[in-house]
Enzyme design. Structure first.
Site, mmCIF file in Angstrom:
data_model
loop_
_atom_site.group_PDB
_atom_site.id
_atom_site.type_symbol
_atom_site.label_atom_id
_atom_site.label_comp_id
_atom_site.label_asym_id
_atom_site.label_seq_id
_atom_site.Cartn_x
_atom_site.Cartn_y
_atom_site.Cartn_z
ATOM 1 N N ASP A 110 25.518 12.830 10.531
ATOM 2 C CA ASP A 110 26.562 13.018 11.478
ATOM 3 C C ASP A 110 28.057 12.361 11.251
ATOM 4 O OD1 ASP A 110 24.471 13.695 13.341
ATOM 5 O OD2 ASP A 110 24.084 11.659 14.046
ATOM 6 N N ASP A 133 18.336 8.439 13.922
ATOM 7 C CA ASP A 133 19.420 7.745 14.061
ATOM 8 C C ASP A 133 19.545 6.333 13.931
ATOM 9 O OD1 ASP A 133 20.746 10.278 14.312
ATOM 10 O OD2 ASP A 133 20.411 10.346 16.556
#
Length: 206
Positions: free
Chosen positions: A186, A151
């Site tokens: 995401d 991430d």
């Protein structure tokens, strides 16, 4: 403008192109971050936007409800189901916007699954003091399906004091909204779901 229902195999090629393109972009960003940044290192783009490298074993936005193996297997089954559904969808009456959204969901889910499947096999471990490097396949930091998800996008837009407990996942330890750190995969899923709920709800109801 009203979106007409269509039924054409051309949308199957469109969905495939979207999936491949989004996957390539997602993986290119993740690999660059992993091989150029240490864990916790950040690049300041603006006061409200940073590239901040973290890794997690959980679901979207770092959430965790299952252990790693169960989560990876769940993703694998879900991706198979979504892929089959999308294949069926393009061969019957549908809306092109709906097909595009489902392709985005499939690309996002596949992007994070790819991390879990292969990153542990092809990279050594990232740390707070060193970047990761490619290693001979199978000699990395984790086994198949146990790789960590990369991430990097962090948007500390403003401080939100007194946030309700059930919304704690939206803020960080300093009460900055939006506190979750996420990746492009995401974002694909989130954008597609929001679009479906706002503009495709009538089609979804059927």
């Amino acid at each position: 403008m009203k979106e007409n229902k269509v039924s054409t195999n051309g949308d199957g090629k469109l969905a495939l192109a979207i999936i491949v393109l989004l996957l390539v972009i997602d993986q290119a960003i993740k690999i660059w971050v992993k091989t150029h940044m240490c864990i916790g290192e950040s690049i300041h783009i603006a006061d409200w936007f940073q590239i901040l490298f973290i890794e997690n074993n959980g679901m979207a936005y770092g959430m965790t409800f299952f252990n790693k193996l169960v989560l990876s297997l769940f993703r694998l089954v879900a991706i198979g189901a979504i892929g089959y559904y999308l294949w069926r969808l393009v061969h019957r009456e549908h809306r092109r916007g709906y097909v595009v959204c489902m392709a985005m969901v499939l690309a996002g889910a596949s992007g994070n699954l790819f991390d879990s499947m292969f990153y542990g096999l092809m990279f050594d471990n990232s740390s707070f003091y060193s970047v990761s490097h490619f290693v001979p396949f199978g000699t990395g930091y984790a086994d198949f399906l146990y790789g960590k998800v990369v991430d990097m996008f962090y948007f500390p837009l403003f401080q939100w004091n007194g946030v309700p407990r059930f919304l704690n996942f939206l803020v960080d330890s300093n009460n900055y909204f939006f506190g979750a750190i996420f990746n492009l995969a995401d974002a694909y899923i989130s954008i597609a779901v929001i679009y479906l709920l706002l503009f495709q709800y009538k089609f979804l109801s059927k």
